[in-house]
Write a protein that holds these residues in place. Structure first.
Motif, PDB file in Angstrom:
ATOM      1  N   CYS A 287     -12.421  -2.903  -2.504  1.00 55.68           N
ATOM      2  CA  CYS A 287     -11.171  -3.392  -1.916  1.00 55.68           C
ATOM      3  C   CYS A 287     -10.139  -2.276  -1.745  1.00 55.68           C
ATOM      4  O   CYS A 287      -9.585  -2.098  -0.654  1.00 55.68           O
ATOM      5  CB  CYS A 287     -10.591  -4.513  -2.766  1.00 55.68           C
ATOM      6  N   LYS A 288      -9.889  -1.550  -2.828  1.00 52.34           N
ATOM      7  CA  LYS A 288      -8.821  -0.548  -2.774  1.00 52.34           C
ATOM      8  C   LYS A 288      -9.109   0.508  -1.722  1.00 52.34           C
ATOM      9  O   LYS A 288      -8.237   0.874  -0.923  1.00 52.34           O
ATOM     10  CB  LYS A 288      -8.635   0.087  -4.150  1.00 52.34           C
ATOM     11  N   PHE A 390      -3.664  -3.368  -6.293  1.00 56.06           N
ATOM     12  CA  PHE A 390      -2.930  -2.143  -5.936  1.00 56.06           C
ATOM     13  C   PHE A 390      -1.770  -1.841  -6.873  1.00 56.06           C
ATOM     14  O   PHE A 390      -1.219  -0.741  -6.844  1.00 56.06           O
ATOM     15  CB  PHE A 390      -2.410  -2.261  -4.495  1.00 56.06           C
ATOM     16  N   ARG A 391      -1.375  -2.832  -7.675  1.00 60.13           N
ATOM     17  CA  ARG A 391      -0.267  -2.662  -8.602  1.00 60.13           C
ATOM     18  C   ARG A 391       0.975  -2.134  -7.869  1.00 60.13           C
ATOM     19  O   ARG A 391       1.307  -2.589  -6.805  1.00 60.13           O
ATOM     20  CB  ARG A 391      -0.684  -1.736  -9.761  1.00 60.13           C
ATOM     21  N   ASP A 392       1.630  -1.140  -8.435  1.00 60.70           N
ATOM     22  CA  ASP A 392       2.900  -0.685  -7.874  1.00 60.70           C
ATOM     23  C   ASP A 392       2.748   0.040  -6.545  1.00 60.70           C
ATOM     24  O   ASP A 392       3.750   0.279  -5.849  1.00 60.70           O
ATOM     25  CB  ASP A 392       3.611   0.225  -8.883  1.00 60.70           C
ATOM     26  N   ASP A 393       1.508   0.400  -6.175  1.00 62.82           N
ATOM     27  CA  ASP A 393       1.296   1.023  -4.864  1.00 62.82           C
ATOM     28  C   ASP A 393       1.628   0.064  -3.725  1.00 62.82           C
ATOM     29  O   ASP A 393       1.778   0.485  -2.571  1.00 62.82           O
ATOM     30  CB  ASP A 393      -0.168   1.480  -4.717  1.00 62.82           C
ATOM     31  N   LEU A 394       1.731  -1.222  -4.062  1.00 65.97           N
ATOM     32  CA  LEU A 394       2.066  -2.218  -3.044  1.00 65.97           C
ATOM     33  C   LEU A 394       3.562  -2.209  -2.711  1.00 65.97           C
ATOM     34  O   LEU A 394       3.970  -2.592  -1.620  1.00 65.97           O
ATOM     35  CB  LEU A 394       1.664  -3.609  -3.550  1.00 65.97           C
ATOM     36  N   LEU A 395       4.366  -1.767  -3.668  1.00 66.94           N
ATOM     37  CA  LEU A 395       5.816  -1.921  -3.543  1.00 66.94           C
ATOM     38  C   LEU A 395       6.444  -1.163  -2.371  1.00 66.94           C
ATOM     39  O   LEU A 395       7.375  -1.685  -1.740  1.00 66.94           O
ATOM     40  CB  LEU A 395       6.498  -1.528  -4.861  1.00 66.94           C
ATOM     41  N   PRO A 396       6.005   0.063  -2.041  1.00 74.35           N
ATOM     42  CA  PRO A 396       6.617   0.727  -0.871  1.00 74.35           C
ATOM     43  C   PRO A 396       6.487  -0.085   0.420  1.00 74.35           C
ATOM     44  O   PRO A 396       7.337   0.022   1.303  1.00 74.35           O
ATOM     45  CB  PRO A 396       5.831   2.045  -0.769  1.00 74.35           C
TER      46      PRO A 396
END
Length: 710
Positions: A287-288, A390-396
């Protein structure tokens, strides 16, 4: 000689069919009685098939109704049909599968499938070959009718079709179906894909042997203009992602681009099928790697899908602004209730509570009026699972969108932003911490929004951040959140009441003894809700009270608190009959309360104890009667016994030695051994572990225990 109807008998059947369409209750009752009488005559079913297939002078609804009554007779009595009647029905079905009417074709298809499901696939050897042969007919109606019947058979009998019992007809059927992916009719193309789709999850060998042809054929249909075809293509790709991802990996970039388009499809059914792709992909190890380069496109699509559609809002009765807490609940508003063992519930203490385990469960709480799975729920669930990947990589990709959503003047947009914030709570918590001191007060303010749907979703999202709230100084966020949630528990809107009650239960699990200074205020609110709530929310209120007792424990054992809490609980206890399933949540609640109050429960223990014993005794008696005469008695609902044993466990744990006299005056030990015989060993062990008195009895009765292998 071919069977022919008697004219008088035919007119009688036709009149019965006309009467059965009457809205009058008395007429309907008379029709039902007449149907039961006519079912005593085997050739009644001949009349029904005759009306369906041959009496083309009749209107289509009457003919179709005749077929549906016949279908019900097949389900209930097919084994009693004389061979001549069964053969006549089968023959008529196959001879008329190409009826000009789509309604009649569909009814005949349902009838064929029902006969096949009665074990007739093995004894009707000409069925599948004839249906497959009819696919070649130049008459569209015949081809479509045959495909419709085959699709229903594939849905109902997929495992049997892939077995040696029928000499593996799929070896012929799958290649045949694949040929029709290029048919000029979109309806036929849709049938063909739907038939093949039934065999993906089961990895049917015939399909695996043709997997590359299947995938190539799906790709060729990617741009199909028919929404039903697009929906079935999306469904196929989602299932292939689960069972044959190896075949999709070389094409993954193109598939993702296609699914991005389809998730925005104008047809919501297509968009929903495509949205399932992201849920399934999130479970795959690739997935990633596969999605990293596509998040910039995907995240805005999912976020946009989380808005209420116009149809959603209509189904939700406009904006759900009005106060409706005086409107009694209808029975269909209340979901079936199943007992949840107290010991299982307590396992969540210190960990993630049930409300926060899975977003689609949460969304069931949030969108209860829209009980069906829809694009909003699927988009939210997809964002939740992707946040965990994705954890915090999703936030941007999310934060610029969130700022615009959360403070948007349009309530639908703002509501979706609050849902987004809740959906990412688990996966992106670490990255969100720096923003929560600003966001939590905003969400608490949203609890006072004039729109009920905004207040409702704010309750849910705040519950997703309850762990962080509790980790801060109490006056910073816990006290204002608790204060506003308690106000929402008494909201004038039933939907908000429900969301607030559930959110407060989650807060209780997280805060535990932090709530002790506020117990009087909390109890005042919860007790007041007893007089305000309708049926459905009353059941949720029991859970909130039970969770409070679990969370604060013996701190609840104060005369002031007992005097507030126990009278309304006992009043409800006295109102409910032994057969009422509303006893389940009340007994679960009382189990937690009894454990927390300890000796404080003594004034109430005797009637509660005796009723629990009675519930166990009644269930055991029903089980005994059912085992001896299953034709005359219904199987008992063992949940009544199990939940009563759970409450007895709570009493034993809370009261300790004080329960000795109650046990001595009852036949509970005899009943416990009988419980073991009806498979309630786990609950028996719970009870014994809670109270050493029973262990001593078990030692004396060890010989009996060995008989039951405990």
């Amino acid at each position: 000689m071919e069977w022919q109807p008697d004219e008088q008998g035919l007119q009688q059947v036709l009149q019965l069919l006309k009467d059965s369409q009457s809205p009058d209750t008395a007429t309907q009752r008379a029709v039902q009685e007449k149907l039961e009488q006519l079912n005593q005559f085997p050739d009644f079913n001949n009349y029904l098939i005759f009306v369906l297939t041959s009496l083309k002078s009749e209107d289509e609804p009457t003919r179709s109704l005749s077929g549906l009554i016949l279908k019900n007779n097949v389900k209930a009595h097919y084994q009693n049909f004389p061979p001549a009647v069964a053969d006549f029905i089968k023959r008529e079905c196959l001879n008329n599968i190409g009826d000009p009417s789509p309604l009649i074709r569909a009814t005949i298809g349902i009838l064929i499938t029902t006969i096949a499901s009665k074990g007739e696939l093995q004894t009707w050897p000409e069925l599948l070959p004839q249906l497959c042969n009819l696919l070649n007919s130049e008459d569209y109606n015949t081809c479509e009718g045959s495909f419709g019947a085959l699709q229903k058979i594939c849905e109902d009998s997929s495992e049997l079709l892939d077995s040696d019992a029928l000499n593996r007809p799929l070896n012929i059927m799958i290649p045949k179906f694949l040929q029709f992916f290029k048919h000029c009719s979109p309806k036929i193309r849709s049938h063909a894909i739907a038939c093949v789709n039934q065999f993906i999850i089961g990895r049917a060998q015939a399909l695996m042997d043709n997997i590359d042809t299947f995938i190539e054929s799906l790709f060729a249909l990617a741009g199909d203009e028919d929404c039903e075809v697009r929906k079935n293509v999306c469904r196929a790709l989602v299932m292939l992602l689960e069972v044959r991802i190896d075949r999709l990996i070389p094409h993954m970039h193109s598939i993702i681009q296609y699914m991005l388009q389809r998730t925005q499809d104008a047809d919501e059914n297509v968009a929903l099928e495509a949205c399932e792709f992201w849920l399934t992909l999130a479970e795959q190890p690739i997935c990633k790697e596969a999605l990293s380069g596509h998040l910039v496109q995907l995240i805005p699509i999912l976020v946009n899908g989380m808005k209420y559609s116009e149809i959603d809002i209509i189904l939700l009765k406009g904006d759900v602004e009005e106060e409706d807490d005086n409107v009694p609940d209808s029975e269909q508003d209340i979901k079936p209730r199943f007992h949840k063992s107290r010991t299982v519930t307590l396992q969540h203490e210190g960990g993630e509570g049930e409300e926060g385990e899975d977003i689609d469960e949460d969304e069931d709480d949030d969108d209860d009026t829209l009980s069906d799975w829809n694009l909003r729920k699927c988009s939210a669930a997809a964002l939740d699972v992707l946040a965990n990947v994705f954890r915090d990589d999703l936030l941007p990709h999310l934060l610029p969108l969130l700022k615009g959503l959360l403070f948007h003047p349009d309530w639908v947009t703002k509501e979706s932003g609050i849902l987004v914030l809740g959906a990412i709570a688990e996966g992106c918590m670490q990255g969100m911490v720096q923003y929560l001191p600003e966001l939590i007060p905003h969400l608490i303010q949203c609890l006072c929004d004039k729109k009920a749907l905004v207040r409702s979703i704010a309750c849910w999202t705040l519950s997703r951040y309850a762990h962080w709230v509790v980790s801060q100084p109490p006056d910073a966020h816990l006290k204002p959140l608790m204060t506003e949630l308690l106000k929402r528990i008494l909201d004038g809107n039933k939907r908000v009441q429900e969301a607030a009650c559930s959110a407060f239960a989650t807060l209780e699990e997280e805060a535990c003894t932090e709530l002790v200074p506020y117990l009087s205020f909390i109890l005042d609110t919860l007790v007041f809700a007893f007089g305000k709530y309708q049926h459905k929310n009353l059941l949720i209120l029991y859970d909130a009270i039970g969770t409070l007792a679990d969370s604060v424990g013996h701190h609840l054992n104060q005369p002031e608190y007992i005097q507030k809490l126990m009278p309304p609980l006992i009043q409800k206890w006295n109102e409910l009959k032994d057969e009422d399933k509303d006893l389940f949540p009340l007994l679960e609640c009382l189990s937690s309360v009894a454990t927390a109050l300890q000796s404080g429960f003594l004034p109430y223990c005797e009637p509660v104890y005796q009723r629990c014993v009675t519930l166990v005794q009644k269930t055991l008696a029903q089980a005994m009667m059912y085992s001896q005469q299953p034709d005359q008695y219904e199987a008992p609902d063992k949940d009544f016994m199990i939940v009563a044993l759970d409450l007895l466990s709570g009493l034993a744990e809370g009261l300790g030695g004080h329960v000795d006299q109650l046990v001595a005056r009852s036949n509970i030990m005899t009943l416990l051994f009988q419980c073991m015989q009806v498979q309630c060993v786990r609950e028996f062990n719970i009870f014994c572990c809670s109270y050493n008195y029973y262990i001593n009895n078990l030692i004396r009765l060890s010989n009996k225990l060995q008989l039951y292998q405990i």
